[in-house]
Design a protein around this motif. Structure first.
Motif, mmCIF file in Angstrom:
data_model
loop_
_atom_site.group_PDB
_atom_site.id
_atom_site.type_symbol
_atom_site.label_atom_id
_atom_site.label_comp_id
_atom_site.label_asym_id
_atom_site.label_seq_id
_atom_site.Cartn_x
_atom_site.Cartn_y
_atom_site.Cartn_z
ATOM 1 N N LEU A 39 -59.037 -27.854 -56.124
ATOM 2 C CA LEU A 39 -58.247 -28.513 -57.165
ATOM 3 C C LEU A 39 -57.205 -27.567 -57.751
ATOM 4 O O LEU A 39 -56.068 -27.966 -58.010
ATOM 5 C CB LEU A 39 -59.158 -29.060 -58.263
ATOM 6 C CG LEU A 39 -59.966 -30.290 -57.900
ATOM 7 C CD1 LEU A 39 -60.936 -30.648 -59.028
ATOM 8 C CD2 LEU A 39 -59.062 -31.471 -57.598
ATOM 9 N N ASP A 40 -57.593 -26.315 -57.957
ATOM 10 C CA ASP A 40 -56.644 -25.328 -58.480
ATOM 11 C C ASP A 40 -55.493 -25.102 -57.507
ATOM 12 O O ASP A 40 -54.327 -25.023 -57.908
ATOM 13 C CB ASP A 40 -57.343 -23.999 -58.771
ATOM 14 C CG ASP A 40 -58.235 -24.060 -59.998
ATOM 15 O OD1 ASP A 40 -58.080 -25.022 -60.791
ATOM 16 O OD2 ASP A 40 -59.084 -23.159 -60.160
ATOM 17 N N LEU A 41 -55.820 -25.001 -56.219
ATOM 18 C CA LEU A 41 -54.775 -24.809 -55.211
ATOM 19 C C LEU A 41 -53.859 -26.022 -55.126
ATOM 20 O O LEU A 41 -52.640 -25.884 -55.002
ATOM 21 C CB LEU A 41 -55.399 -24.534 -53.840
ATOM 22 C CG LEU A 41 -56.033 -23.158 -53.657
ATOM 23 C CD1 LEU A 41 -56.769 -23.088 -52.316
ATOM 24 C CD2 LEU A 41 -54.988 -22.061 -53.737
ATOM 25 N N LEU A 42 -54.435 -27.204 -55.222
ATOM 26 C CA LEU A 42 -53.631 -28.430 -55.186
ATOM 27 C C LEU A 42 -52.709 -28.514 -56.402
ATOM 28 O O LEU A 42 -51.532 -28.860 -56.274
ATOM 29 C CB LEU A 42 -54.546 -29.658 -55.120
ATOM 30 C CG LEU A 42 -53.887 -31.003 -54.950
ATOM 31 C CD1 LEU A 42 -53.119 -31.064 -53.638
ATOM 32 C CD2 LEU A 42 -54.937 -32.113 -54.997
ATOM 33 N N ALA A 43 -53.241 -28.170 -57.569
ATOM 34 C CA ALA A 43 -52.419 -28.178 -58.786
ATOM 35 C C ALA A 43 -51.299 -27.150 -58.684
ATOM 36 O O ALA A 43 -50.154 -27.428 -59.074
ATOM 37 C CB ALA A 43 -53.287 -27.901 -60.011
ATOM 38 N N GLN A 44 -51.604 -25.984 -58.155
ATOM 39 C CA GLN A 44 -50.589 -24.940 -57.987
ATOM 40 C C GLN A 44 -49.511 -25.393 -57.002
ATOM 41 O O GLN A 44 -48.316 -25.187 -57.232
ATOM 42 C CB GLN A 44 -51.242 -23.642 -57.490
ATOM 43 C CG GLN A 44 -50.286 -22.502 -57.297
ATOM 44 C CD GLN A 44 -49.715 -21.984 -58.597
ATOM 45 O OE1 GLN A 44 -50.286 -22.175 -59.665
ATOM 46 N NE2 GLN A 44 -48.573 -21.345 -58.524
ATOM 47 N N GLN A 45 -49.942 -26.032 -55.921
ATOM 48 C CA GLN A 45 -48.986 -26.513 -54.927
ATOM 49 C C GLN A 45 -48.081 -27.585 -55.515
ATOM 50 O O GLN A 45 -46.873 -27.585 -55.281
ATOM 51 C CB GLN A 45 -49.748 -27.066 -53.714
ATOM 52 C CG GLN A 45 -48.864 -27.468 -52.575
ATOM 53 C CD GLN A 45 -49.678 -28.018 -51.407
ATOM 54 O OE1 GLN A 45 -50.786 -28.503 -51.583
ATOM 55 N NE2 GLN A 45 -49.112 -27.940 -50.220
ATOM 56 N N LYS A 46 -48.651 -28.504 -56.289
ATOM 57 C CA LYS A 46 -47.837 -29.538 -56.924
ATOM 58 C C LYS A 46 -46.858 -28.925 -57.908
ATOM 59 O O LYS A 46 -45.713 -29.348 -58.003
ATOM 60 C CB LYS A 46 -48.727 -30.553 -57.648
ATOM 61 C CG LYS A 46 -49.234 -31.637 -56.786
ATOM 62 C CD LYS A 46 -49.860 -32.720 -57.629
ATOM 63 C CE LYS A 46 -49.884 -33.990 -56.830
ATOM 64 N NZ LYS A 46 -50.145 -35.154 -57.636
ATOM 65 N N LYS A 47 -47.315 -27.936 -58.644
ATOM 66 C CA LYS A 47 -46.465 -27.265 -59.629
ATOM 67 C C LYS A 47 -45.272 -26.599 -58.953
ATOM 68 O O LYS A 47 -44.159 -26.620 -59.469
ATOM 69 C CB LYS A 47 -47.301 -26.244 -60.392
ATOM 70 C CG LYS A 47 -46.586 -25.517 -61.486
ATOM 71 C CD LYS A 47 -47.545 -24.570 -62.178
ATOM 72 C CE LYS A 47 -46.821 -23.528 -62.970
ATOM 73 N NZ LYS A 47 -47.716 -22.536 -63.539
ATOM 74 N N GLU A 48 -45.497 -26.021 -57.770
ATOM 75 C CA GLU A 48 -44.430 -25.347 -57.053
ATOM 76 C C GLU A 48 -43.499 -26.329 -56.342
ATOM 77 O O GLU A 48 -42.309 -26.062 -56.202
ATOM 78 C CB GLU A 48 -45.023 -24.377 -56.030
ATOM 79 C CG GLU A 48 -45.687 -23.178 -56.670
ATOM 80 C CD GLU A 48 -46.426 -22.298 -55.672
ATOM 81 O OE1 GLU A 48 -46.415 -22.618 -54.471
ATOM 82 O OE2 GLU A 48 -47.012 -21.294 -56.114
ATOM 83 N N SER A 49 -44.018 -27.465 -55.896
ATOM 84 C CA SER A 49 -43.191 -28.404 -55.143
ATOM 85 C C SER A 49 -42.424 -29.374 -56.036
ATOM 86 O O SER A 49 -41.438 -29.966 -55.589
ATOM 87 C CB SER A 49 -44.044 -29.188 -54.144
ATOM 88 O OG SER A 49 -44.931 -30.055 -54.816
ATOM 89 N N LEU A 50 -42.838 -29.547 -57.271
ATOM 90 C CA LEU A 50 -42.166 -30.499 -58.160
ATOM 91 C C LEU A 50 -40.686 -30.189 -58.341
ATOM 92 O O LEU A 50 -39.854 -31.102 -58.213
ATOM 93 C CB LEU A 50 -42.884 -30.584 -59.504
ATOM 94 C CG LEU A 50 -42.307 -31.581 -60.492
ATOM 95 C CD1 LEU A 50 -42.428 -33.003 -59.933
ATOM 96 C CD2 LEU A 50 -43.010 -31.471 -61.834
ATOM 97 N N PRO A 51 -40.285 -28.950 -58.616
ATOM 98 C CA PRO A 51 -38.843 -28.683 -58.762
ATOM 99 C C PRO A 51 -38.040 -28.999 -57.505
ATOM 100 O O PRO A 51 -36.919 -29.502 -57.588
ATOM 101 C CB PRO A 51 -38.781 -27.186 -59.085
ATOM 102 C CG PRO A 51 -40.113 -26.847 -59.642
ATOM 103 C CD PRO A 51 -41.078 -27.766 -58.949
ATOM 104 N N ILE A 52 -38.630 -28.753 -56.336
ATOM 105 C CA ILE A 52 -37.927 -29.045 -55.085
ATOM 106 C C ILE A 52 -37.746 -30.546 -54.923
ATOM 107 O O ILE A 52 -36.672 -31.026 -54.541
ATOM 108 C CB ILE A 52 -38.705 -28.445 -53.890
ATOM 109 C CG1 ILE A 52 -38.714 -26.921 -53.986
ATOM 110 C CG2 ILE A 52 -38.104 -28.896 -52.576
ATOM 111 C CD1 ILE A 52 -39.655 -26.250 -53.013
#
Length: 170
Positions: A39-52
């Protein structure tokens, strides 16, 4: 002999029960930690991909604004009086803008890409249709402006779709 077997069994049974309980508790604990990590990795990935993703939606919204027929006609003057020359220039401009933003489809939903692609095709087809009944480049401009003053350009529909998609993301 039976006493020794019963005595051994009396020691082994509680140890085995304690071992099984410890195994299930540690197994549950480890599975819980693994789930938390995922879940932490998924949240981190979403956080990084949102601006893109947001940048892709912004660029496609700009694309829709740039191929809006009314705005495009104001931005791109005719190069000659010939209707076909002007039509070719407008379509080339639309295709160039489209190719410039083609890679953005990676970051957006299929439905949004379909709406944008449909808007591009609708604008192109409408320009071709109006050009058939126009005698000059300026006549083409006037006819397109008159036609789109009566109806909403398909680019506006695509922009509304983009806005709704962005609201879902945020």
């Amino acid at each position: 002999m039976e006493d020794k077997i019963l005595e051994s069994f009396a020691y082994i049974l509680p140890a085995a029960v304690t071992g099984f309980v410890a195994y299930y508790m540690f197994n549950g604990f480890i599975n819980n930690k693994i789930s938390e990590k995922k879940l932490d990795l998924l949240a981190q990935q979403k956080k990084e991909s949102l601006p893109i993703k947001l940048q892709a939606y912004e660029r496609l919204m700009l694309f829709c604004e740039r191929i809006n027929p009314v705005k495009m006609l104001m931005r791109i003057p005719p190069i000659s009086k010939d209707t076909n020359d002007y039509l070719d220039l407008l379509i080339a401009n639309i295709n160039q803008e489209f190719e410039h933003n083609l890679v953005q489809q990676i970051y957006i939903s299929d439905e949004t890409w379909t709406a944008i692609y449909a808007a591009k095709n609708a604008v192109t087809n409408k320009l071709k249709q109006v050009a058939e009944n126009s005698s000059s480049a300026n006549d083409l401009r006037e006819n397109v402006l008159i036609d789109y003053s009566k109806s909403t350009p398909p680019t506006e529909t695509a922009i509304d779709f983009i806005k709704s998609e962005v609201k879902k993301i945020l």
